[in-house]
Design a protein around this motif. Structure first.
Motif, PDB file in Angstrom:
ATOM      1  N   ARG A   7       0.886  -1.170   0.000  1.00 65.43           N
ATOM      2  CA  ARG A   7       0.000   0.000   0.000  1.00 65.43           C
ATOM      3  C   ARG A   7       0.918   1.212   0.000  1.00 65.43           C
ATOM      4  N   ASN A   8       0.874   2.017  -1.072  1.00 67.36           N
ATOM      5  CA  ASN A   8       1.781   3.144  -1.246  1.00 67.36           C
ATOM      6  C   ASN A   8       0.978   4.410  -1.538  1.00 67.36           C
ATOM      7  N   THR A   9       1.164   5.439  -0.695  1.00 68.33           N
ATOM      8  CA  THR A   9       0.491   6.716  -0.946  1.00 68.33           C
ATOM      9  C   THR A   9       1.489   7.856  -0.846  1.00 68.33           C
ATOM     10  N   GLU A  10       1.204   8.908  -1.597  1.00 70.81           N
ATOM     11  CA  GLU A  10       1.955  10.155  -1.478  1.00 70.81           C
ATOM     12  C   GLU A  10       0.933  11.279  -1.428  1.00 70.81           C
ATOM     13  N   ASN A  11       0.980  12.061  -0.359  1.00 66.92           N
ATOM     14  CA  ASN A  11       0.011  13.132  -0.122  1.00 66.92           C
ATOM     15  C   ASN A  11      -1.422  12.634  -0.292  1.00 66.92           C
ATOM     16  N   ASN A  12      -1.678  11.477   0.317  1.00 66.57           N
ATOM     17  CA  ASN A  12      -3.006  10.847   0.351  1.00 66.57           C
ATOM     18  C   ASN A  12      -3.515  10.371  -1.000  1.00 66.57           C
ATOM     19  N   ALA A  68      -3.073   7.279  -3.759  1.00 70.22           N
ATOM     20  CA  ALA A  68      -2.488   5.958  -3.984  1.00 70.22           C
ATOM     21  C   ALA A  68      -1.665   5.982  -5.267  1.00 70.22           C
ATOM     22  N   GLN A 116       6.556  -0.442  12.635  1.00 66.10           N
ATOM     23  CA  GLN A 116       6.528   0.735  11.788  1.00 66.10           C
ATOM     24  C   GLN A 116       7.703   1.651  12.115  1.00 66.10           C
ATOM     25  N   ARG A 142       6.301   7.127   6.423  1.00 70.07           N
ATOM     26  CA  ARG A 142       6.040   6.068   7.396  1.00 70.07           C
ATOM     27  C   ARG A 142       6.054   4.753   6.642  1.00 70.07           C
ATOM     28  N   GLU A 161       3.768  -1.191   3.613  1.00 69.73           N
ATOM     29  CA  GLU A 161       3.067   0.089   3.488  1.00 69.73           C
ATOM     30  C   GLU A 161       4.075   1.224   3.426  1.00 69.73           C
ATOM     31  N   GLU A 208       3.693   5.477   3.434  1.00 73.06           N
ATOM     32  CA  GLU A 208       2.854   6.675   3.469  1.00 73.06           C
ATOM     33  C   GLU A 208       3.797   7.875   3.447  1.00 73.06           C
ATOM     34  N   THR A 209       3.743   8.644   2.377  1.00 76.91           N
ATOM     35  CA  THR A 209       4.656   9.770   2.185  1.00 76.91           C
ATOM     36  C   THR A 209       3.876  11.076   2.152  1.00 76.91           C
TER      37      THR A 209
END
Length: 177
Positions: free
Chosen positions: A80-85, A87, A115, A134, A144, A146-147
């Motif tokens: 699961r990879n996100t950048e500024n919310n 995907a 984590q 994170r 995961e 989360e950026t």
């Protein structure tokens, strides 16, 4: 007589299946037997990732990001990879636009949850932005990411005149209690 014959056949078949299953499971159990604790509740807890393992995963991630090469990271099968919310696929976003990873390095780890987090700066072309990531690590693989990147040009949040300095209190390891 047919009922007892059918029942006998079912018993034999179940016995063969049970032995087959045990034969497949036993080697795996033998490998894990060393890790088992005498307390059943401890055995039921998920495997913990150590602080050192979390920081190693973070270092690997940051080095790969800096090199624009996500293949250098130990990824889980599903990430699961996100950048500024938003995907994104691994390798998109900051992986493509980063020109420099800043020197500021504030990190924190939670071995109980597996984590690790990082706060620093990144430069994209000629703009420096605050950056945090994170990572969730399971079995030494990242599951995961989360950026957050606070870009001055497209953000309502401004970090004008930012000054990132190391503060020893921020790097203290707290007692377990």
């Amino acid at each position: 007589m047919q009922d007892s014959g059918a029942e006998n056949m079912r018993s034999r078949l179940l016995g063969v299946l049970a032995l087959g299953v045990l034969g497949m499971v036993t080697p795996a159990l033998a490998d894990q037997a060393v890790q088992w604790a005498p307390n059943a509740r401890e055995n039921a807890l998920p495997a913990r990732t150590t602080r050192a393992e979390l920081y190693a995963a973070l270092d690997s991630y940051l080095a790969a990001l800096k090199a624009h090469d996500p293949s250098k990271v130990a990824w889980a099968d599903h990430v699961r990879n996100t950048e500024n919310n938003v995907a994104l696929m691994v390798g998109d976003g900051l992986w493509q636009t980063l020109t420099q990873l800043g020197a500021y390095d504030l990190r924190f780890a939670d071995p109980q949850l597996g984590q690790v987090g990082f706060f620093g700066t990144v430069t994209e072309t000629d703009e420096t932005a605050a950056f945090t990531v994170r990572l969730k690590v399971v079995n030494q693989k990242i599951t995961e990411v989360e950026t957050l990147v606070v870009r001055q040009l497209d953000s309502g949040i401004k970090f004008e005149g930012q000054k990132f300095e190391h503060k020893p209190a921020m790097n203290e390891v707290l007692p377990a209690a």
